[in-house]
Design a protein around this motif. Structure first.
Motif, PDB file in Angstrom:
ATOM      1  N   LYS A 153       0.172   4.903   0.619  1.00  0.00           N
ATOM      2  CA  LYS A 153       1.462   4.989   1.304  1.00  0.00           C
ATOM      3  C   LYS A 153       2.157   3.636   1.330  1.00  0.00           C
ATOM      4  O   LYS A 153       3.369   3.539   1.065  1.00  0.00           O
ATOM      5  CB  LYS A 153       1.253   5.503   2.736  1.00  0.00           C
ATOM      6  CG  LYS A 153       2.548   5.662   3.521  1.00  0.00           C
ATOM      7  CD  LYS A 153       2.273   6.149   4.930  1.00  0.00           C
ATOM      8  CE  LYS A 153       3.583   6.262   5.713  1.00  0.00           C
ATOM      9  NZ  LYS A 153       3.342   6.685   7.132  1.00  0.00           N
ATOM     10  N   VAL A 154       1.390   2.584   1.615  1.00  0.00           N
ATOM     11  CA  VAL A 154       1.960   1.230   1.655  1.00  0.00           C
ATOM     12  C   VAL A 154       2.485   0.827   0.287  1.00  0.00           C
ATOM     13  O   VAL A 154       3.578   0.257   0.159  1.00  0.00           O
ATOM     14  CB  VAL A 154       0.898   0.219   2.155  1.00  0.00           C
ATOM     15  CG1 VAL A 154       1.398  -1.211   1.973  1.00  0.00           C
ATOM     16  CG2 VAL A 154       0.545   0.485   3.606  1.00  0.00           C
ATOM     17  N   LEU A 156       3.504   2.753  -2.217  1.00  0.00           N
ATOM     18  CA  LEU A 156       4.695   3.519  -2.586  1.00  0.00           C
ATOM     19  C   LEU A 156       5.919   3.078  -1.792  1.00  0.00           C
ATOM     20  O   LEU A 156       7.040   3.096  -2.305  1.00  0.00           O
ATOM     21  CB  LEU A 156       4.443   5.010  -2.370  1.00  0.00           C
ATOM     22  CG  LEU A 156       3.405   5.646  -3.300  1.00  0.00           C
ATOM     23  CD1 LEU A 156       3.111   7.083  -2.881  1.00  0.00           C
ATOM     24  CD2 LEU A 156       3.876   5.605  -4.749  1.00  0.00           C
ATOM     25  N   GLU A 157       5.697   2.662  -0.545  1.00  0.00           N
ATOM     26  CA  GLU A 157       6.825   2.241   0.282  1.00  0.00           C
ATOM     27  C   GLU A 157       7.317   0.851  -0.083  1.00  0.00           C
ATOM     28  O   GLU A 157       8.517   0.573  -0.080  1.00  0.00           O
ATOM     29  CB  GLU A 157       6.434   2.279   1.767  1.00  0.00           C
ATOM     30  CG  GLU A 157       6.303   3.688   2.328  1.00  0.00           C
ATOM     31  CD  GLU A 157       5.876   3.679   3.781  1.00  0.00           C
ATOM     32  OE1 GLU A 157       5.472   2.595   4.279  1.00  0.00           O
ATOM     33  OE2 GLU A 157       5.922   4.752   4.421  1.00  0.00           O
ATOM     34  N   THR A 158       6.382  -0.053  -0.415  1.00  0.00           N
ATOM     35  CA  THR A 158       6.741  -1.446  -0.675  1.00  0.00           C
ATOM     36  C   THR A 158       6.906  -1.767  -2.149  1.00  0.00           C
ATOM     37  O   THR A 158       7.379  -2.847  -2.494  1.00  0.00           O
ATOM     38  CB  THR A 158       5.667  -2.386  -0.087  1.00  0.00           C
ATOM     39  OG1 THR A 158       4.421  -2.142  -0.752  1.00  0.00           O
ATOM     40  CG2 THR A 158       5.502  -2.152   1.410  1.00  0.00           C
ATOM     41  N   LYS A 159       6.497  -0.818  -3.021  1.00  0.00           N
ATOM     42  CA  LYS A 159       6.514  -1.060  -4.467  1.00  0.00           C
ATOM     43  C   LYS A 159       5.678  -2.290  -4.831  1.00  0.00           C
ATOM     44  O   LYS A 159       5.950  -2.987  -5.803  1.00  0.00           O
ATOM     45  CB  LYS A 159       7.945  -1.252  -4.982  1.00  0.00           C
ATOM     46  CG  LYS A 159       8.899  -0.149  -4.590  1.00  0.00           C
ATOM     47  CD  LYS A 159       8.484   1.191  -5.133  1.00  0.00           C
ATOM     48  CE  LYS A 159       9.490   2.291  -4.776  1.00  0.00           C
ATOM     49  NZ  LYS A 159       9.043   3.630  -5.200  1.00  0.00           N
ATOM     50  N   SER A 160       4.640  -2.539  -4.026  1.00  0.00           N
ATOM     51  CA  SER A 160       3.742  -3.665  -4.261  1.00  0.00           C
ATOM     52  C   SER A 160       2.304  -3.179  -4.147  1.00  0.00           C
ATOM     53  O   SER A 160       1.980  -2.393  -3.251  1.00  0.00           O
ATOM     54  CB  SER A 160       3.988  -4.782  -3.245  1.00  0.00           C
ATOM     55  OG  SER A 160       2.988  -5.785  -3.352  1.00  0.00           O
ATOM     56  N   TYR A 213       2.486  -1.221 -10.468  1.00  0.00           N
ATOM     57  CA  TYR A 213       3.133  -2.212  -9.615  1.00  0.00           C
ATOM     58  C   TYR A 213       2.445  -3.572  -9.712  1.00  0.00           C
ATOM     59  O   TYR A 213       2.483  -4.361  -8.765  1.00  0.00           O
ATOM     60  CB  TYR A 213       3.130  -1.737  -8.159  1.00  0.00           C
ATOM     61  CG  TYR A 213       3.934  -0.473  -7.953  1.00  0.00           C
ATOM     62  CD1 TYR A 213       5.312  -0.476  -8.115  1.00  0.00           C
ATOM     63  CD2 TYR A 213       3.311   0.723  -7.610  1.00  0.00           C
ATOM     64  CE1 TYR A 213       6.060   0.685  -7.939  1.00  0.00           C
ATOM     65  CE2 TYR A 213       4.042   1.888  -7.433  1.00  0.00           C
ATOM     66  CZ  TYR A 213       5.416   1.863  -7.597  1.00  0.00           C
ATOM     67  OH  TYR A 213       6.146   3.005  -7.420  1.00  0.00           O
TER      68      TYR A 213
END
Length: 225
Positions: A153-154, A156-160, A213
């Motif tokens: 989830k992190v 996908l949300e941060t693109k990192s 990423y």
């Protein structure tokens, strides 16, 4: 050709059977650098206690299951994990606060949780035998998938992909693959291959996201002349 394949298959399966316990032990050893840093700093910082209390509970359940099923590969590898997990847990609480939101909860609650799982496991072993202990082990494994799901989830949300440790993830993928193979083709035990197939799936997704990423190495800016 079929004769050659038939002769290779048992050799390959035997190789997986020998590699799976060793892969598990390598994964169990992954927290050693973290625990050493905690001992050196004499502080746990914001690190959680939950992975270590979960490790103690989970490995104990699988040791009991392996003994009940007479599967040395299962109980021996998890026996090492139980010893290591107990060491990590005891070393961690030496330097942790008695209560913190990052643990989460309190150290006493983690002790109570471990004791509760141990008593539940022994009760299931006495009353229902190996199948029920296996169900408990699978439930613990599924619950522990919350961590990689949170990491996904992190990412996908941060693109990192900083939240995904690639070496540990690859080691977990290899471990889950080997246990899936012997769980299906050697033990024919869904309590072994179902959680490992799920772990393999989550691990492969994390590897793919890490590659997608992957951050390029930063280049130092040139100083003006």
């Amino acid at each position: 050709m079929s004769t050659v394949a038939a002769s290779i298959a048992p050799m390959w399966l035997e190789l997986c059977g020998k590699g799976a316990p060793m892969a598990s032990i390598l994964v169990f050893m992954a927290p050693i650098p973290t625990i050493r840093r905690v001992s050196i700093d004499r502080s746990v910082g914001n690190l959680p206690l939950l992975p270590y209390s979960s490790m103690v509970s989970s490995t104990f359940v699988w040791v009991v299951y392996g003994i009940l099923k007479s599967e040395p590969k299962v109980w021996s590898a998890n026996g090492v994990g139980l010893v290591l997990g107990t060491y990590y847990f005891l070393e961690f609480i030496r330097f942790s606060p008695k209560r913190s939101s990052t643990l989460p909860g309190s150290v006493i609650q983690h002790f109570q949780g471990i004791l509760g799982f141990l008593l539940l496991c022994m009760g299931l072993a006495y009353g229902g035998g190996a199948p029920w202990v296996g169900y408990l082990g699978v439930a613990l494994c599924v619950a522990m998938f919350a961590s990689p799901l949170a990491a996904l989830k992190v990412v996908l949300e941060t693109k990192s992909a900083k939240a995904i440790p690639l070496p540990f993830t690859i080691a977990s993928v290899v471990n889950c693959f080997l246990w899936s193979v012997i769980g299906i083709f050697d033990m024919d035990d869904y309590n072994i291959y179902v959680p490992n197939l799920l772990g393999l799936l989550f691990g492969l997704i994390q590897v793919v996201l890490k590659l997608i990423y992957m951050e390029e190495k930063s280049v130092a800016p040139e100083l003006p002349l």
